[in-house]
Every structure is written in C-alpha cells, then in structure tokens.
Motif scaffolding. Structure first.
Motif, mmCIF file in Angstrom:
data_model
loop_
_atom_site.group_PDB
_atom_site.id
_atom_site.type_symbol
_atom_site.label_atom_id
_atom_site.label_comp_id
_atom_site.label_asym_id
_atom_site.label_seq_id
_atom_site.Cartn_x
_atom_site.Cartn_y
_atom_site.Cartn_z
ATOM 1 N N LYS A 129 -7.970 12.020 -3.502
ATOM 2 C CA LYS A 129 -6.876 11.596 -2.631
ATOM 3 C C LYS A 129 -7.122 10.191 -2.084
ATOM 4 O O LYS A 129 -8.242 9.668 -2.122
ATOM 5 C CB LYS A 129 -6.693 12.581 -1.489
ATOM 6 C CG LYS A 129 -7.803 12.574 -0.450
ATOM 7 C CD LYS A 129 -7.472 13.513 0.709
ATOM 8 C CE LYS A 129 -8.518 13.396 1.816
ATOM 9 N NZ LYS A 129 -8.182 14.253 2.985
ATOM 10 N N LEU A 130 -6.066 9.594 -1.573
ATOM 11 C CA LEU A 130 -6.149 8.259 -0.988
ATOM 12 C C LEU A 130 -7.110 8.259 0.190
ATOM 13 O O LEU A 130 -7.039 9.113 1.080
ATOM 14 C CB LEU A 130 -4.759 7.814 -0.522
ATOM 15 C CG LEU A 130 -4.672 6.459 0.184
ATOM 16 C CD1 LEU A 130 -5.014 5.331 -0.771
ATOM 17 C CD2 LEU A 130 -3.280 6.260 0.768
ATOM 18 N N TYR A 183 0.823 1.664 -3.653
ATOM 19 C CA TYR A 183 -0.493 2.145 -4.077
ATOM 20 C C TYR A 183 -0.654 3.623 -3.747
ATOM 21 O O TYR A 183 -1.181 4.399 -4.559
ATOM 22 C CB TYR A 183 -1.587 1.317 -3.403
ATOM 23 C CG TYR A 183 -2.991 1.761 -3.766
ATOM 24 C CD1 TYR A 183 -3.481 1.592 -5.052
ATOM 25 C CD2 TYR A 183 -3.812 2.355 -2.811
ATOM 26 C CE1 TYR A 183 -4.769 2.000 -5.383
ATOM 27 C CE2 TYR A 183 -5.096 2.766 -3.137
ATOM 28 C CZ TYR A 183 -5.573 2.586 -4.424
ATOM 29 O OH TYR A 183 -6.846 3.003 -4.761
ATOM 30 N N ARG A 184 -0.212 4.033 -2.573
ATOM 31 C CA ARG A 184 -0.290 5.450 -2.182
ATOM 32 C C ARG A 184 0.453 6.317 -3.189
ATOM 33 O O ARG A 184 -0.039 7.383 -3.576
ATOM 34 C CB ARG A 184 0.302 5.635 -0.787
ATOM 35 C CG ARG A 184 0.326 7.090 -0.308
ATOM 36 C CD ARG A 184 0.891 7.168 1.099
ATOM 37 N NE ARG A 184 2.235 6.590 1.167
ATOM 38 C CZ ARG A 184 2.843 6.286 2.305
ATOM 39 N NH1 ARG A 184 2.233 6.497 3.454
ATOM 40 N NH2 ARG A 184 4.061 5.755 2.292
ATOM 41 N N ASP A 185 1.608 5.866 -3.642
ATOM 42 C CA ASP A 185 2.383 6.636 -4.620
ATOM 43 C C ASP A 185 1.656 6.717 -5.959
ATOM 44 O O ASP A 185 1.649 7.767 -6.617
ATOM 45 C CB ASP A 185 3.768 6.020 -4.813
ATOM 46 C CG ASP A 185 4.647 6.149 -3.579
ATOM 47 O OD1 ASP A 185 4.324 6.983 -2.711
ATOM 48 O OD2 ASP A 185 5.643 5.411 -3.481
ATOM 49 N N PHE A 220 0.801 -1.219 0.000
ATOM 50 C CA PHE A 220 0.000 0.000 0.000
ATOM 51 C C PHE A 220 0.838 1.275 0.000
ATOM 52 O O PHE A 220 0.298 2.348 -0.262
ATOM 53 C CB PHE A 220 -1.014 -0.025 1.150
ATOM 54 C CG PHE A 220 -2.248 -0.795 0.777
ATOM 55 C CD1 PHE A 220 -3.364 -0.142 0.286
ATOM 56 C CD2 PHE A 220 -2.275 -2.179 0.865
ATOM 57 C CE1 PHE A 220 -4.496 -0.847 -0.106
ATOM 58 C CE2 PHE A 220 -3.395 -2.901 0.477
ATOM 59 C CZ PHE A 220 -4.507 -2.230 -0.011
ATOM 60 N N GLU A 221 2.118 1.172 0.256
ATOM 61 C CA GLU A 221 2.979 2.332 0.027
ATOM 62 C C GLU A 221 3.117 2.569 -1.478
ATOM 63 O O GLU A 221 3.109 3.717 -1.943
ATOM 64 C CB GLU A 221 4.341 2.113 0.687
ATOM 65 C CG GLU A 221 4.273 2.111 2.215
ATOM 66 C CD GLU A 221 5.642 2.030 2.847
ATOM 67 O OE1 GLU A 221 6.643 1.956 2.106
ATOM 68 O OE2 GLU A 221 5.704 2.048 4.095
ATOM 69 N N ASP A 271 -4.802 3.965 3.962
ATOM 70 C CA ASP A 271 -3.571 4.717 4.192
ATOM 71 C C ASP A 271 -2.624 3.852 5.035
ATOM 72 O O ASP A 271 -2.940 3.527 6.179
ATOM 73 C CB ASP A 271 -3.888 6.023 4.922
ATOM 74 C CG ASP A 271 -2.673 6.936 5.066
ATOM 75 O OD1 ASP A 271 -1.530 6.441 4.999
ATOM 76 O OD2 ASP A 271 -2.875 8.150 5.274
ATOM 77 N N ALA A 328 -1.200 9.241 -5.561
ATOM 78 C CA ALA A 328 -0.710 10.615 -5.459
ATOM 79 C C ALA A 328 -0.256 11.154 -6.810
ATOM 80 O O ALA A 328 -0.494 12.322 -7.147
ATOM 81 C CB ALA A 328 0.432 10.682 -4.450
ATOM 82 N N GLU A 336 -12.349 2.762 -2.570
ATOM 83 C CA GLU A 336 -11.396 3.290 -3.563
ATOM 84 C C GLU A 336 -11.859 3.090 -5.011
ATOM 85 O O GLU A 336 -11.049 3.190 -5.937
ATOM 86 C CB GLU A 336 -10.017 2.634 -3.395
ATOM 87 C CG GLU A 336 -9.254 3.063 -2.163
ATOM 88 C CD GLU A 336 -8.720 4.489 -2.297
ATOM 89 O OE1 GLU A 336 -7.887 4.763 -3.170
ATOM 90 O OE2 GLU A 336 -9.176 5.334 -1.503
#
Length: 238
Positions: free
Chosen positions: A48-49, A36-38, A33-34, A54, A41, A136
């Motif tokens: 936003k996420l 996915y967060r990128d 998920f890091e 998160d 963004a 999402e």
C-alpha cells in the motif's frame, strides 16, 4: 551551494538510459500524488501507499516532492520510488524524528504507533539543513526478470540524481526494514551509510517488533557516488 560533479551527470544518464532501454523499461517522473496514489492502488496492491506520500496527510506538490515509476514494454508497472524535501534548518534529524517518527510507519496494517519507538543514531545527530526523504522503493518481484539483473543501482542513483537536481539537499535519508537491509539492498541502490535500530515498530499479530535501519548520504557522498562509472557497479554496463 550547488553540487559540482567531478565529471558531470551526462555519462551516468547516458549509460543508465542504455541499461533501461536494453531491459525495455521506461521511466516517468510526476508530482501529482493523487495520480500516484491511484497508480499504487491499482497496480501495486501488494504494497500500500506509504503514509509519508499520502496526499490526504501531507501537502505534496511540484516544489517539494516527486514520484518516479518504471514500466515494461507492455506497460506493466515494475518500479516505484518517491522523495520529498524536509527542511530541518539548524535542528538535527534526531530532534525532528523525536516528534515526527510516527509519520514514517511501514506500509503494514495494525502498526501500534503508541508502542513503537525511535532511537537516535549517530547519523540522525549529524543530518540537518535541507534534507530529502527517500521512500516507496519497490521493484516487481519476478526475480531474474527485473530483480537480480543490475537494475537497483541504476534506479536508486536515478532517484538520487533527480533529488540533487531539484533541491540540492545537504542530505538524503530513508528507512529500510532489517530483513531487506541484511540482503544488501541499501548498498545496491547507492547508500553509503547504514545505522541499525533507528525505528522499531510494534505490529498487531506479530510476536516481535519490526526493526529498521537508517540509510543516508551527504551531498559529498552523492558527488562521489554519481561520479563512479556504472560499469563499476553494474557489470553489464561495461
């Protein structure tokens, strides 16, 4: 208990793959998920996420969560969705949300968590055991290219099938903003149950709160849903 489809998932998988290929769409599933967060963004700045996914707020890993994205032939991000497992055990979703509903805010700035509220619906009293939260869900806004061409049923059911294969949950649930629910979004992606006014969010600068529906399916609903030929819900699949 393991879900048993009246037929099996192979026809759905084959037909959905043909539809996606015809649209030039490639799906990728991940659990980092890091990463996915990128992606969100950089490539989905208009939304936003969501807080439930998160990685700074929740311990998300391959055993309890996944994300799914779709890309065009040119590599453009055109779809996202994500899900995570929620162990309710004997406690119903109503009891869980009474304490935890603030963990599911809409992806907007200025949400006043103290003034927002949860209202238990009939469905929240029924949902317990092993559940999966589904969120999402986003499709690129170019109407006529990716929206309005029958992709929503394919993408929604693909995500639900992935949840069933990973976790075999008793229930799948999510929250849908009124403005989206009234357009039939929940029905298109495959939810059989919809209950209004479950979460009401007060947002700074808005005259009226944002209201949401609870959307959910039981294991039996999913067995029924995933056995329906896609040609019955997507004419182009015939």
């Amino acid at each position: 208990m393991t879900i048993q489809f009246p037929g099996n998932a192979a026809p759905f998988i084959a037909t959905s793959r043909n539809i996606l290929v015809s649209q030039g769409i490639t799906l990728t599933i991940g659990t980092d998920f890091e990463e996915y967060r990128d992606i969100v963004a950089e490539e989905r700045p208009m939304q936003k996420l969501g807080a439930p996914f998160d990685p700074d707020l929740h311990g998300l890993n391959r055993s309890n969560a996944f994300w799914l994205i779709g890309r065009s032939e040119d590599g453009e991000l055109i779809h996202t969705q994500a899900a995570k497992r929620v162990r309710l055990s004997a406690r119903p979703l109503s009891g869980y949300l009474l304490r935890q509903f603030r963990a599911f805010p809409p992806p907007l700035k200025g949400v006043d968590l103290a003034r927002s509220r949860f209202r238990a619906t009939p469905g929240t009293h029924k949902i317990n055991g092993m559940a999966a939260y589904h969120g999402e869900f986003w499709v690129a806004p170019e109407r006529g290219k990716y929206r309005g061409v029958g992709l929503a049923p394919v993408l929604g059911r693909t995500g639900m099938l992935e949840m069933m294969q990973r976790w075999d949950p008793d229930w799948i649930y999510g929250f849908i903003l009124n403005v989206v629910a009234y357009k039939g979004f929940a029905a298109r992606i495959g939810y059989l149950h919809l209950e209004p006014s479950v979460l009401k969010w007060v947002v700074e600068g808005r005259d009226a709160p944002i209201d949401t529906f609870l959307a959910y399916n039981s294991r039996e609903d999913l067995e029924y849903l995933l056995d329906i030929p896609l040609s019955d819900v997507v004419p182009e699949a015939a």
